[in-house]
Design a protein around this motif. Structure first.
Motif, mmCIF file in Angstrom:
data_model
loop_
_atom_site.group_PDB
_atom_site.id
_atom_site.type_symbol
_atom_site.label_atom_id
_atom_site.label_comp_id
_atom_site.label_asym_id
_atom_site.label_seq_id
_atom_site.Cartn_x
_atom_site.Cartn_y
_atom_site.Cartn_z
ATOM 1 N N ALA A 1 0.820 -1.212 0.000
ATOM 2 C CA ALA A 1 0.000 0.000 0.000
ATOM 3 C C ALA A 1 0.854 1.263 0.000
ATOM 4 O O ALA A 1 0.366 2.349 -0.346
ATOM 5 C CB ALA A 1 -0.936 -0.002 1.214
ATOM 6 N N ASP A 2 2.137 1.142 0.384
ATOM 7 C CA ASP A 2 3.040 2.294 0.369
ATOM 8 C C ASP A 2 3.591 2.592 -1.025
ATOM 9 O O ASP A 2 4.314 3.572 -1.203
ATOM 10 C CB ASP A 2 4.214 2.052 1.326
ATOM 11 N N VAL A 3 3.276 1.733 -1.999
ATOM 12 C CA VAL A 3 3.748 1.929 -3.372
ATOM 13 C C VAL A 3 2.698 2.734 -4.124
ATOM 14 O O VAL A 3 1.571 2.254 -4.333
ATOM 15 C CB VAL A 3 3.996 0.581 -4.076
ATOM 16 N N HIS A 4 3.060 3.948 -4.528
ATOM 17 C CA HIS A 4 2.077 4.850 -5.124
ATOM 18 C C HIS A 4 2.415 5.277 -6.550
ATOM 19 O O HIS A 4 1.584 5.926 -7.189
ATOM 20 C CB HIS A 4 1.923 6.112 -4.261
ATOM 21 N N VAL B 1 -0.440 1.979 -12.030
ATOM 22 C CA VAL B 1 -0.224 1.117 -10.871
ATOM 23 C C VAL B 1 -1.576 0.668 -10.336
ATOM 24 O O VAL B 1 -2.490 1.481 -10.179
ATOM 25 C CB VAL B 1 0.564 1.846 -9.764
ATOM 26 N N ALA B 2 -1.723 -0.623 -10.083
ATOM 27 C CA ALA B 2 -2.920 -1.171 -9.457
ATOM 28 C C ALA B 2 -2.500 -1.922 -8.194
ATOM 29 O O ALA B 2 -1.316 -2.170 -7.962
ATOM 30 C CB ALA B 2 -3.649 -2.107 -10.424
ATOM 31 N N HIS B 3 -3.488 -2.276 -7.373
ATOM 32 C CA HIS B 3 -3.229 -3.066 -6.166
ATOM 33 C C HIS B 3 -4.162 -4.267 -6.186
ATOM 34 O O HIS B 3 -5.161 -4.322 -5.460
ATOM 35 C CB HIS B 3 -3.414 -2.227 -4.906
ATOM 36 N N LEU B 4 -3.838 -5.220 -7.016
ATOM 37 C CA LEU B 4 -4.642 -6.426 -7.184
ATOM 38 C C LEU B 4 -4.227 -7.455 -6.137
ATOM 39 O O LEU B 4 -3.056 -7.816 -6.037
ATOM 40 C CB LEU B 4 -4.446 -6.987 -8.589
ATOM 41 N N PRO C 1 13.108 7.453 -14.310
ATOM 42 C CA PRO C 1 13.168 8.450 -13.234
ATOM 43 C C PRO C 1 12.001 9.430 -13.214
ATOM 44 O O PRO C 1 11.719 10.032 -12.181
ATOM 45 C CB PRO C 1 14.502 9.168 -13.502
ATOM 46 N N ILE C 2 11.314 9.621 -14.351
ATOM 47 C CA ILE C 2 10.208 10.581 -14.368
ATOM 48 C C ILE C 2 8.877 9.929 -14.017
ATOM 49 O O ILE C 2 7.851 10.611 -13.951
ATOM 50 C CB ILE C 2 10.094 11.269 -15.742
ATOM 51 N N ASP C 3 8.860 8.614 -13.766
ATOM 52 C CA ASP C 3 7.608 7.895 -13.510
ATOM 53 C C ASP C 3 7.173 8.066 -12.057
ATOM 54 O O ASP C 3 7.037 7.109 -11.308
ATOM 55 C CB ASP C 3 7.769 6.405 -13.833
ATOM 56 N N VAL C 4 6.932 9.315 -11.644
ATOM 57 C CA VAL C 4 6.592 9.589 -10.248
ATOM 58 C C VAL C 4 5.089 9.783 -10.095
ATOM 59 O O VAL C 4 4.634 10.591 -9.293
ATOM 60 C CB VAL C 4 7.363 10.822 -9.737
ATOM 61 N N SER C 5 4.310 9.048 -10.867
ATOM 62 C CA SER C 5 2.857 9.095 -10.794
ATOM 63 C C SER C 5 2.326 7.671 -10.866
ATOM 64 O O SER C 5 2.999 6.770 -11.364
ATOM 65 C CB SER C 5 2.286 9.924 -11.949
ATOM 66 N N ASN C 6 1.088 7.480 -10.350
ATOM 67 C CA ASN C 6 0.492 6.148 -10.435
ATOM 68 C C ASN C 6 -0.144 5.897 -11.798
ATOM 69 O O ASN C 6 -0.631 4.805 -12.078
ATOM 70 C CB ASN C 6 -0.551 5.948 -9.333
ATOM 71 N N ARG C 7 -0.130 6.893 -12.675
ATOM 72 C CA ARG C 7 -0.676 6.751 -14.022
ATOM 73 C C ARG C 7 0.075 7.698 -14.950
ATOM 74 O O ARG C 7 0.138 8.902 -14.703
ATOM 75 C CB ARG C 7 -2.161 7.074 -14.039
#
Length: 727
Positions: A179-182, A343-346, A369-375
């Motif tokens: 859950a800490d992975v965003h 990012v999903a939490h299945l 390095p720029i992938d600092v979003s969940n989408r």
């Protein structure tokens, strides 16, 4: 005083039963609601990372008198970890006696020191590790080993019998909350060593297979060993051993059917929905999902069937069910925009969801390095764009400039693919290193020895004045490979006299670079890797679409071994019964080619190789579980051809193509390699002009002097003869 309840008539009895049933139903619905609320909560992931998984296949020895090494053990970036333990496995020998000391540090801080007094012994130990988040995404393990035979430091401290051995089983174990992975960047750093890559099924369309093999190749390039998994279907048998079905959910028939565990045949779509909701690792527990339309449709249909069962058995739980579905299922099942990754939490796990090739592109190392979003939605990325000319800074190839403290010996190194250092008709020609070394108390000298793929290409005695010194070292053609390792080893002369042992810095400066030059690549594996830097087409038969579970990892391994960058490459499916006609450099897997010129003739169990002159090298039949990788031509185009027997081997990362143009391979890697292009190549890669330039002073001057001496002798003899003939 309480009065006992006594039924007064049939209506009263009915009312009581109805009230009791209503109460129990509401209680059951509440339990089901709570169970769905908690279904994806509180699942803690456990990771164990060993040095062997990171590529350390054999023990590392730290030798006397003083050696230091660092190892980097990955953890999820910026995520707190718990129950973290370092298990250090190793041993020591102390045949030369004296004082021997081991120093162990974590993230640069010394945490343990031990002295050894026996002739040999075990050094295994367990240490707790701080659980603070690490922005760099790794725990840095430092080891130092020092040996002093005699306290009189003027004595030679060389001791070949004193050393510390680090075993590859050394490992870090820890736990973290998914859950800490965003965001995508953190989700990638949290992937296990063997991540599960999920696809819709055994059969895929061309677009889905294309995205799947590129994603698999990206995982392999980061040192992962992906495991393929498909979405289970109604009628398939799954292993539910160890799966814990919450008691409250067992009031639903779909979950009740799974409660007994063991082997279970999925009877209906609702049971399939229950399996997907529990998401057991061995059945459907992905870390990365290629979410094409068939996979999303199958997931949605199964969850719809489960929802219908919930509506019948526990209608009051529908609200919590829909909330759970929105959080856990919809990020995977909902349509993706073109170029999207999310990012999903299945099942409580952090899952990377990819829809197409453009979405996979943002997961490449250069863009991560720029992938600092969940989408993230990719509108345009050119993965093949070249941002350099004929000089590439070594920092862009992974070789970060830095200073190194050297007591006796230390190394600086970097590795890079041929595809990253070639293209547009250019090949690596020269390594240019800018180095600097500090002075020592006794003005001891320092040397720098440069190795390219373990071939020494140059060395220099450095001036220890702290100023920049440049080494320009030509790269021999035979030293080039698909993956290239550049290593600079520094050695210093120990301080003279009775002084304490000290380390002095040397530096690899940021101005160091790799120089490229125009060249025509040969028709061998190295030459093809250079060609692929400009253009590459991967060609497969239609049969690969019907066997995606095996063809996806096979293509990922082949392209990695050949040097094809997974993102810019083109993909083509050959029509059944037709010969492929590539328009540029290609990799053809089990595909017939038009106008093929190949030194290999390979049928189901028969292998024949011929030399460039037409001589037969080998003619063998009865082969099985083998494949042949060879450089061939189709018309005017050159490429690599892969062909296997009927029972194809399972290719792994052990497959490495370096020199030569033909390789017989199986699951263990290359069994035999042939070079029909340069069978007797012993040259150092110098042209005749370079040879004259480099060697004229050594051979030219003595030759000229010898010629002048001969001329003088002849002239003197002639003069004597003339004098004798005079009257």
């Amino acid at each position: 005083m309480m009065r006992a309840f006594r039924p007064r008539g049939p209506h009263t009895v009915f009312a009581f039963v109805f009230a009791l049933w209503t109460t129990l139903s509401h209680a059951a619905a509440a339990d089901v609601s709570g169970a769905f609320s908690q279904l994806s909560q509180g699942r803690i992931e456990t990771r164990v990372v060993s040095l062997k998984e990171l590529g350390l296949l054999s023990s590392v020895s730290l030798t006397a008198p003083d050696t230091r090494r660092e190892f980097f053990l990955p953890v999820p970036a910026d995520v707190p970890i718990t129950d973290a333990t370092l298990q250090f496995d190793g041993a020591y020998v102390r045949g030369d006696g004296g004082r021997t000391t081991m120093l162990l540090s974590l993230d640069g801080s010394p945490v343990l020191s031990r002295s050894f007094t026996q002739a040999n012994g075990d050094t295994s130990l367990s240490l707790g590790v701080d659980g603070a988040p690490r922005a760099a995404g790794y725990v840095r393990l430092g080891l130092g080993f020092a040996s002093v035979i005699n306290d009189n430091v003027c004595t030679d401290q060389t001791a070949i019998g004193n050393l510390l051995r680090v075993d590859p089983s050394t490992r870090l174990s820890y736990r973290f909350n998914p859950a800490d992975v965003h965001d995508l960047r953190t989700a990638w750093s949290a992937l296990p060593y063997a991540p599960v890559l999920a696809i819709a099924g055994q059969k895929l369309d061309a677009a889905s297979l294309d995205t799947a093999w590129r994603t698999n190749a990206l995982l392999q390039r980061d040192g992962k060993r992906p495991v393929m998994q498909t979405v289970p279907t109604v009628g398939s048998t799954v292993d539910l051993s160890g799966v814990d079905v919450p008691t409250a959910l067992q009031s639903l028939p779909a979950f009740a059917a799974l409660a007994s565990g063991g082997k279970h045949a999925i009877a209906n779509p609702a049971e399939l929905g229950a399996v997907l909701a529990l998401a057991p690792r061995a059945v459907f527990g992905p870390d990365v999902v290629v979410a094409d339309q068939p996979l999303r449709a199958a997931l949605s249909a199964a969850i719809d069937a489960l929802r219908a069962q919930v509506a019948t058995a526990a209608p009051d739980a529908l609200g919590n069910f829909d909330a759970w579905r929105s959080h856990a299922i919809e990020p995977v099942a909902a349509p993706l925009a073109a170029g999207e990754a999310r990012v999903a939490h299945l099942g409580g796990r952090a899952v990377i969801v990819i829809g197409d090739n453009e979405g996979a592109a943002v997961l490449a190392r250069g863009w991560r390095p720029i992938d600092v979003s969940n989408r993230v939605v990719v509108h345009q990325i050119d993965p093949g764009a070249r941002t350099h000319g004929d000089m590439i800074p070594l920092a862009d190839l992974g070789g970060q400039p830095r200073s190194i403290d050297v007591h006796d010996t230390a190394s600086w190194e970097t590795s890079f693919d041929m595809a990253a250092a070639s293209g547009n008709g250019q090949l690596p020609q020269e390594v240019v290193l800018d180095l600097a070394a500090s002075p020592t108390l006794s003005d001891g000298r320092a040397t720098a020895t440069v190795y390219f793929n373990d071939v020494m290409i140059g060395a220099k005695l450095l001036d220890v004045d702290g100023r920049r010194q440049r080494l320009e070292l030509p790269i021999p053609r035979y030293a080039l490979a698909r993956t290239n390792d550049l290593r600079v080893t520094f050695r210093r002369q120990p301080d003279a006299g009775c002084q304490a042992r000290q380390s002095y810095p040397v530096s690899v400066l940021p101005s160091s670079f790799l120089k490229l030059a125009k060249g025509t690549p040969d028709n061998d594996f190295v030459g093809m890797a250079a060609r692929y830097a400009s253009s590459a087409t991967v060609i497969v038969p239609r049969a690969y679409l019907d066997d995606a579970v095996h063809s996806v990892p096979r293509l990922a391994t082949l392209t990695g071994a050949a040097g094809i960058a997974p993102l810019p490459a083109r993909f083509s499916v050959a029509a059944d019964g037709a010969d492929a006609r590539p328009a540029g450099p290609f990799l053809a897997a089990d595909v017939p080619l038009a106008d093929e010129k190949n030194h290999v003739e390979f049928s189901n169990n028969h292998l024949m190789l011929t030399s460039a002159g037409g001589d037969k090298l080998i003619d063998v039949s009865g082969l099985s579980k083998l494949a042949v990788v060879s450089v061939a031509q189709s018309g005017e185009q050159s490429g690599i051809v892969y062909r296997s027997t009927g029972d194809a081997p399972v290719l792994t990362d052990k497959l490495q193509l370096s020199r030569g143009d033909i390789a017989v391979v199986d699951s263990t890697g290359v069994l035999k390699q042939f070079d029909t292009v340069h069978p007797d190549d012993l040259s150092a890669g110098e042209s005749s002009t370079q040879w004259v330039t480099h060697h004229w002073a050594r051979w030219g001057i003595p030759a000229v002097l010898l010629l002048l001496l001969i001329l003088l002798i002849l002239f003197a003899q002639r003069s004597r003869r003339k004098n004798r003939t005079k009257p």
